[in-house]
Design a protein around this motif. Structure first.
Motif, PDB file in Angstrom:
ATOM      1  N   PHE A 157       0.857  -1.195   0.000  1.00  0.00           N
ATOM      2  CA  PHE A 157       0.000   0.000   0.000  1.00  0.00           C
ATOM      3  C   PHE A 157       0.889   1.240   0.000  1.00  0.00           C
ATOM      4  CE2 PHE A 157       0.486  -1.039   4.516  1.00  0.00           C
ATOM      5  CZ  PHE A 157       0.674   0.190   5.145  1.00  0.00           C
ATOM      6  N   GLY A 158       0.601   2.156  -0.897  1.00  0.00           N
ATOM      7  CA  GLY A 158       1.398   3.366  -1.046  1.00  0.00           C
ATOM      8  C   GLY A 158       0.975   4.449  -0.074  1.00  0.00           C
ATOM      9  N   SER A 160       2.247   8.648   1.393  1.00  0.00           N
ATOM     10  CA  SER A 160       3.038   9.802   0.986  1.00  0.00           C
ATOM     11  C   SER A 160       3.418  10.733   2.120  1.00  0.00           C
ATOM     12  CB  SER A 160       2.276  10.600  -0.077  1.00  0.00           C
ATOM     13  OG  SER A 160       1.005  10.995   0.413  1.00  0.00           O
ATOM     14  N   ASP A 161       2.871  10.550   3.316  1.00  0.00           N
ATOM     15  CA  ASP A 161       3.269  11.375   4.450  1.00  0.00           C
ATOM     16  C   ASP A 161       2.857  10.648   5.727  1.00  0.00           C
ATOM     17  OD1 ASP A 161       0.530  11.967   5.061  1.00  0.00           O
ATOM     18  OD2 ASP A 161       0.572  13.707   3.741  1.00  0.00           O
ATOM     19  N   ALA A 162       3.147  11.258   6.874  1.00  0.00           N
ATOM     20  CA  ALA A 162       2.909  10.587   8.153  1.00  0.00           C
ATOM     21  C   ALA A 162       1.434  10.301   8.398  1.00  0.00           C
ATOM     22  CB  ALA A 162       3.479  11.429   9.293  1.00  0.00           C
ATOM     23  N   ALA A 163       0.566  11.250   8.048  1.00  0.00           N
ATOM     24  CA  ALA A 163      -0.865  11.053   8.283  1.00  0.00           C
ATOM     25  C   ALA A 163      -1.420   9.953   7.379  1.00  0.00           C
ATOM     26  CB  ALA A 163      -1.625  12.362   8.052  1.00  0.00           C
ATOM     27  N   ILE A 164      -0.985   9.953   6.119  1.00  0.00           N
ATOM     28  CA  ILE A 164      -1.413   8.903   5.190  1.00  0.00           C
ATOM     29  C   ILE A 164      -0.892   7.545   5.658  1.00  0.00           C
ATOM     30  CG2 ILE A 164      -1.160   8.048   2.820  1.00  0.00           C
ATOM     31  CD1 ILE A 164      -2.958  10.361   2.777  1.00  0.00           C
ATOM     32  N   SER A 165       0.344   7.524   6.160  1.00  0.00           N
ATOM     33  CA  SER A 165       0.913   6.291   6.688  1.00  0.00           C
ATOM     34  C   SER A 165       0.086   5.768   7.860  1.00  0.00           C
ATOM     35  CB  SER A 165       2.362   6.526   7.126  1.00  0.00           C
ATOM     36  OG  SER A 165       2.901   5.384   7.757  1.00  0.00           O
ATOM     37  N   TYR A 166      -0.309   6.685   8.734  1.00  0.00           N
ATOM     38  CA  TYR A 166      -1.137   6.286   9.869  1.00  0.00           C
ATOM     39  C   TYR A 166      -2.450   5.691   9.391  1.00  0.00           C
ATOM     40  CZ  TYR A 166      -4.156   6.690  13.968  1.00  0.00           C
ATOM     41  OH  TYR A 166      -5.036   6.431  14.980  1.00  0.00           O
ATOM     42  N   GLU A 181       3.983  -1.513   3.575  1.00  0.00           N
ATOM     43  CA  GLU A 181       3.903  -0.087   3.271  1.00  0.00           C
ATOM     44  C   GLU A 181       4.991   0.298   2.279  1.00  0.00           C
ATOM     45  OE1 GLU A 181       3.793   4.293   5.469  1.00  0.00           O
ATOM     46  OE2 GLU A 181       4.037   2.471   6.665  1.00  0.00           O
ATOM     47  N   VAL A 182       4.598   1.073   1.256  1.00  0.00           N
ATOM     48  CA  VAL A 182       5.535   1.540   0.227  1.00  0.00           C
ATOM     49  C   VAL A 182       5.533   3.069   0.252  1.00  0.00           C
ATOM     50  CG1 VAL A 182       6.194   1.440  -2.199  1.00  0.00           C
ATOM     51  CG2 VAL A 182       4.948  -0.483  -1.174  1.00  0.00           C
ATOM     52  N   PRO A 183       6.551   3.716   0.847  1.00  0.00           N
ATOM     53  CA  PRO A 183       6.562   5.176   0.948  1.00  0.00           C
ATOM     54  C   PRO A 183       6.858   5.846  -0.395  1.00  0.00           C
ATOM     55  CG  PRO A 183       8.008   4.138   2.584  1.00  0.00           C
ATOM     56  CD  PRO A 183       7.679   3.103   1.549  1.00  0.00           C
TER      57      PRO A 183
END
Length: 324
Positions: A157-158, A160-166, A181-183
């Motif tokens: 899952f892609g 792009s920032d800390a909030a999206i990662s959360y 996770e794929v940053p």
């Protein structure tokens, strides 16, 4: 293909607003072009939103408003640049919820999000989306969960920032699955890889994903809020789709360097409100799923303190982890 419904979003906005006027603050500000730093790559949700807004702000302020992309490190590169900029009202930062969250997920920051910035305006709140490539073998959330349980850590899952990662990691925890996770450096590269079939799933804002959903190039599997998005009424919430308790929303805000004079912060907020009264701007922003409930400097300061308390608690409880 997800249905894009614009009328219901627009109907929630004020029907009549005062005609825009050119605004000036102390010392005749602004007397030259104003820059708004977007700390993410061009083409992502933040970039799309801010460019839609700043096109109208040029008319309101009587000076050019220029978007400057400074991507990298979950938005912290652009944020650091603005924190160190001269507080003369000619450099602002437009960022997402990662602006506050970064201090809890990054091992070190050269700035403090609450201390080193002056609040200007909360620009928008918006739901996030779990999206999927049309080449992925699953078409909905139950299908994704089943596939992930059948083959743990094989589906990426892609983010792009800390909030999206959360948002992505909250989904895997609540669904009881293991994914990878794929940053990425921004939403646009995520969407490009989803469209090309190189990435099976990604997390995006409605703002970034709308054009790809309307063209059928990606799928929306679920929205992160407890209520469906008026823009995507046929897309279920993640809670409805089989992940009970899921609730998360993103936001965009504008801040300046800490020493920004209060009269300029107030005038910039007024310019945002005036710009959003322009029909073409209002329709454009509503059409990409933005909730245009603007907050002023004092209200934004309180909002950011509440957000900081939320992430401090999440960090204490082990719900978010610092990058290694």
């Amino acid at each position: 293909m997800a249905t894009i419904a614009r009328r219901s979003v627009l109907s929630a906005l004020p029907a009549t607003l005062a005609a825009p006027r050119v605004l000036h603050a102390q010392g005749g500000w602004p007397q030259r072009p104003v820059r708004v730093v977007v700390p993410y790559a061009p083409g992502g949700g933040t970039d799309i939103f801010v460019r839609s807004l700043t096109e109208g702000m040029t008319q309101v302020l009587g000076q050019s408003v220029i978007v400057e992309n400074r991507p990298g490190a979950s938005g912290s590169i652009g944020s650091e640049y603005v924190a160190r900029a001269e507080a003369d009202g000619y450099v602002f930062l437009a960022d997402t919820g990662s602006h506050i969250m970064n201090s809890y997920v990054m091992t070190s920051l050269s700035y403090q999000p609450l201390r080193d910035f002056a609040p200007v305006a909360l620009l928008s709140r918006y739901p996030l989306l779990l999206t999927a490539s049309t080449t992925a073998p699953f078409r909905d959330v139950p299908g994704l969960i089943a596939a992930a349980k059948a083959a743990p850590r094989t589906i990426g899952f892609g983010t792009s920032d800390a909030a999206i990662s959360y948002a992505g990691n909250l989904f895997t925890r609540l669904a009881g699955i293991e994914m990878v996770e794929v940053p990425y450096r921004g939403a646009a590269p995520i969407l490009n890889d989803l469209v090309a079939g190189h990435l099976p799933t990604g997390w995006n804002s409605t703002v970034a994903a709308t054009q790809h959903l309307s063209s059928g190039r990606i799928r929306a599997l679920g929205v992160t809020t407890t209520a469906r998005s008026p823009l995507l009424p046929d897309v279920p919430t993640l809670a409805e789709a089989g992940v009970p308790g899921y609730d998360f929303a993103g936001w965009y805000a504008m801040v300046g360097p800490a020493a920004l004079p209060a009269p300029i912060a107030a005038r910039m907020h007024d310019a945002v409100v005036q710009t959003m009264s322009l029909p073409r701007v209002r329709e454009r922003l509503a059409g990409i799923g933005a909730d245009l409930g603007v907050l002023g400097p004092a209200e934004l300061a309180a909002f950011l303190r509440e957000d900081d308390a939320r992430w401090a608690k999440a960090s204490r409880e082990g719900l978010i982890n610092r990058a290694q």
